[in-house]
Each structure stands twice: as structure tokens, then as C-alpha cells.
Design an enzyme around this catalytic site. Structure first.
Site, short mmCIF file in Angstrom:
data_model
loop_
_atom_site.label_atom_id
_atom_site.label_comp_id
_atom_site.label_asym_id
_atom_site.label_seq_id
_atom_site.Cartn_x
_atom_site.Cartn_y
_atom_site.Cartn_z
CD GLU A 120 -3.19 -0.11 0.25
OE1 GLU A 120 -2.98 -0.02 -0.97
OE2 GLU A 120 -4.21 0.31 0.78
CB THR A 129 -4.35 7.53 -2.34
OG1 THR A 129 -5.32 6.54 -2.66
CG2 THR A 129 -4.30 7.71 -0.84
P1 ADP Z 1 -7.37 2.74 -4.43
O1 ADP Z 1 -7.85 3.45 -3.19
O2 ADP Z 1 -8.50 2.45 -5.36
O3 ADP Z 1 -6.51 1.56 -4.13
P2 ADP Z 1 -4.98 4.22 -4.83
O4 ADP Z 1 -4.84 5.58 -5.44
O5 ADP Z 1 -4.67 4.03 -3.40
O6 ADP Z 1 -6.46 3.75 -5.18
O7 ADP Z 1 -4.09 3.17 -5.62
C1 ADP Z 1 -4.01 3.18 -6.98
C2 ADP Z 1 -2.56 3.39 -7.42
O8 ADP Z 1 -1.80 2.20 -7.13
C3 ADP Z 1 -2.49 3.62 -8.91
O9 ADP Z 1 -1.52 4.61 -9.14
C4 ADP Z 1 -2.01 2.29 -9.45
O10 ADP Z 1 -1.25 2.43 -10.63
C5 ADP Z 1 -1.14 1.75 -8.32
N1 ADP Z 1 -1.08 0.28 -8.32
C6 ADP Z 1 0.03 -0.47 -8.39
N2 ADP Z 1 -0.27 -1.79 -8.38
C7 ADP Z 1 -1.61 -1.89 -8.31
C8 ADP Z 1 -2.52 -2.98 -8.28
N3 ADP Z 1 -2.11 -4.24 -8.35
N4 ADP Z 1 -3.84 -2.70 -8.17
C9 ADP Z 1 -4.28 -1.42 -8.14
N5 ADP Z 1 -3.46 -0.34 -8.17
C10 ADP Z 1 -2.14 -0.56 -8.26
#
Ligand code: ADP
Length: 308
Positions: free
Chosen positions: A128, A181
Site C-alpha cells: 500500500e 490517493t
Molecule cells: P485505491 O484506493 O482504489 O486503491 P490508490 O490511489 O490508493 O487507489 O491506488 C491506486 C494506485 O496504485 C495507482 O496509481 C495504481 O497504478 C497503483 N497500483 C500499483 N499496483 C496496483 C494494483 N495491483 N492494483 C491497483 N493499483 C495498483
């Protein structure tokens, strides 16, 4: 067992008064993953379907989380990961958390569970960190433990599993605009007045107590956020009218899911959830953006193994 298929659900973090500490697990939406043992050491992500995301393990939260687990074990074992994304990245319902939690859950199963679900939170949280720029566990904890969780602290990790009142139901609306985020974090002011802090910890304590007592009126009085919501809600179309319409038809609370743009409402029972669904649907349909809404009970089980 050489291979495992899992369902890793979406989740709602923050829950208004619990910014960065509360989260609950959703039922119907989630990613599927296949994880298998491989002959070469280390982690490889060999396939991602449903979305454009990096296969590079250092750039994918699933890879970072999986490597954190293997590093802790100091093992030469190797694993391949396939990710079938149904949760859109950046939607605010724990897309990155589902992948990070799924990777460590699956590998742990294939290794005959050297770690407890609570311990897995540590590794998922490292994944995360890649997505949001800061380590947080309020999505991965409910995915790995199920139900509603409270992250007391992340260093060292200390997570409390809270009870789920029987009739508690969620309505989630995802407007299809991307809000990362990292960006949603940038607009939060760094300082909080003493008055607002007192309100927030009063509401958080009362909400936790209300969950134990199944006191829906107290839940309703305490599902408030005067610290983060006033700033972040500006990024979400029609936030105030959606909130008012949901409360008018009986929602216990309405707020931003994670860092948005998804929003959530909590209700007592499915009938009220259906009314909230209709109210939200009417407003959001009229402004011409693409969106999805669904109703979900709180998912008590969390992440699960699927049959082959
Ligand atoms: P959410 O709250 O929907 O998880 P975030 O903004 O915290 O959204 O996370 C999305 C970010 O994490 C994006 O920039 C995405 O490219 C990156 N990311 C990397 N690997 C993954 C994955 N396996 N699944 C989703 N997002 C990913």
C-alpha cells in the site's frame, strides 16, 4: 498445494469519523488472483487483466507486498501471480489493497500459513505504501480479517477487529473519475484545531461503542467528519446533495470512501439501503457522468479461496 485461486474484495476506509483508522470489507466487488509456486526464486507477476497496471514487481503493490513477506522468511522460494482486476485503481474502494492483501494471503496459504492474518497486514501494508506514498492499513486490515477493523497504530501494527451489527448495510457509489490517493492527500491541511480534534475522537469513540451495542441511533450521531471531508468533498461531484438526499431517506451516515471519489452510505437494513440507492441514482444520473452503485452487507469473511 501448488496453486491457489482467491477472491480479494473491495473495502471502504476512513468511515467518516475514523480517518486512516477505520475500514470495512465489501461483498460483491473484488479482484481474482491466481498464485502458484514456481521453480525460480522470487516473485513474478505474469498476467494482469482488466486494467493497465505494471507487471514490474517493484511497481505493483502485489509484488511489493509479496516480496516483503518473502524477505521476512528469508526464503529462496518463488511464486507467479496472475491478477484479474475488477476494482478500478484510484476509485477509493481499495483497489491497491485488494492486490496487496491477495498476494500475501495466497503465498501464505501456499507456504502452509507461516503467518497469522494479523501478521500478513504488515506485508500488505508495505504494498500500500507504494500506491499512496504512505504506509496505511485501513483497507488491507478489513480485507485480511473481514468485517470492520480499527488500526490503532501501524508502527508496530496493532489492529482491533470490531463487531458488525447484523443489519448494517452499505451503499457504494463510484463516479468514474480518477482521484489518486496521493493527490487527495495533498489537499488535506496538516493542522487540526483542538475543537475539531475533540469532536473527532468523541465521534470515533462513540461509533465504536455503538457497534458493540448495535445502537444505530448512536452510529448515526457519530458518523461525522469535520476534519477531512470539508476539503476532500470539493473533489467529488454533487457530494453535498448526495449526502443530504441519502440522509433524508434514512442513511445513518454518508461520506467519502477512502480518498474518494467513491462515496458510501451506511444504513440499518437493506430496505433503507435500496431507498438510498434510488436517491443517489437519481442525482448522479442527472449530471451525465458514468457511475456504478451497489448495495453490500459488511463482508465478515474477507478474502477467500475460490474453487479451481
Ligand atoms: P485505491 O484506493 O482504489 O486503491 P490508490 O490511489 O490508493 O487507489 O491506488 C491506486 C494506485 O496504485 C495507482 O496509481 C495504481 O497504478 C497503483 N497500483 C500499483 N499496483 C496496483 C494494483 N495491483 N492494483 C491497483 N493499483 C495498483
Amino acid at each position: 498445494m501448488d496453486e491457489i485461486k482467491i477472491f480479494s474484495p473491495a473495502s471502504v476506509a476512513n468511515i467518516s469519523c475514523g480517518f486512516d483508522v477505520l475500514g470495512f470489507c465489501l461483498g460483491p466487488v473484488g479482484d481474482e488472483m491466481i498464485i502458484r509456486k514456481s521453480d525460480s526464486s522470487g516473485v513474478k507477476i505474469i498476467k494482469i487483466e482488466g486494467q493497465e497496471l505494471p507487471l514490474d514487481v517493484k511497481k505493483n503493490v502485489a509484488g511489493v507486498a509479496a516480496e516483503a513477506l518473502l524477505n521476512e522468511l528469508k526464503t529462496e522460494r518463488g511464486f507467479e501471480i496472475e491478477i484479474y482486476k475488477n476494482i478500478k485503481a484510484g476509485s477509493g474502494i481499495g483497489s491497491s489493497a485488494a492486490s496487496a492483501a491477495g498476494a500475501v494471503f495466497g503465498i501464505n496459504e501456499l507456504l502452509n500459513k507461516p503467518f497469522t492474518a494479523h501478521e500478513l497486514i504488515n506485508f500488505a501494508m508495505e504494498g500500500e505504501g507504494l500506491a499512496s506514498g504512505s504506509v496505511h492499513a485501513d483497507n488491507v486490515a478489513p480485507v485480511l480479517l473481514g468485517g470492520i477493523t480499527l488500526v490503532r497504530t501501524t508502527d508496530p501494527i496493532d489492529v482491533v477487529q470490531l463487531p458488525t451489527p447484523k443489519e448494517l448495510t452499505a451503499v457504494i457509489m463510484h463516479p468514474k473519475i480518477e482521484l489518486k490517493t496521493v493527490h487527495a492527500r495533498e489537499i488535506i491541511k496538516k493542522n487540526v484545531t483542538m475543537e475539531k480534534a475533540i469532536q473527532q475522537w468523541g465521534n470515533l469513540g462513540a461509533f465504536v461503542s455503538a457497534l458493540y451495542d448495535e445502537d444505530y441511533d448512536l452510529m448515526s450521531r457519530s458518523l461525522k467528519d469535520e476534519i477531512v471531508e470539508p476539503m476532500r468533498s470539493l473533489l467529488i461531484p454533487e457530494f453535498e446533495s448526495l449526502k443530504k438526499a441519502s440522509k433524508d431517506v434514512g442513511a445513518l451516515g454518508f461520506g467519502i470512501s477512502g480518498s474518494g471519489p467513491s462515496v458510501y452510505a451506511l444504513t440499518k437494513g437493506v430496505d433503507t439501503a435500496e431507498k438510498v440507492y434510488e436517491a443517489i441514482n437519481e442525482i448522479i444520473s442527472s449530471i451525465g457522468i458514468d457511475f456504478e452503485i451497489y448495495i453490500s452487507k459488511i463482508n465478515q469473511q474477507g478474502i477467500k479461496i475460490l474453487p479451481d
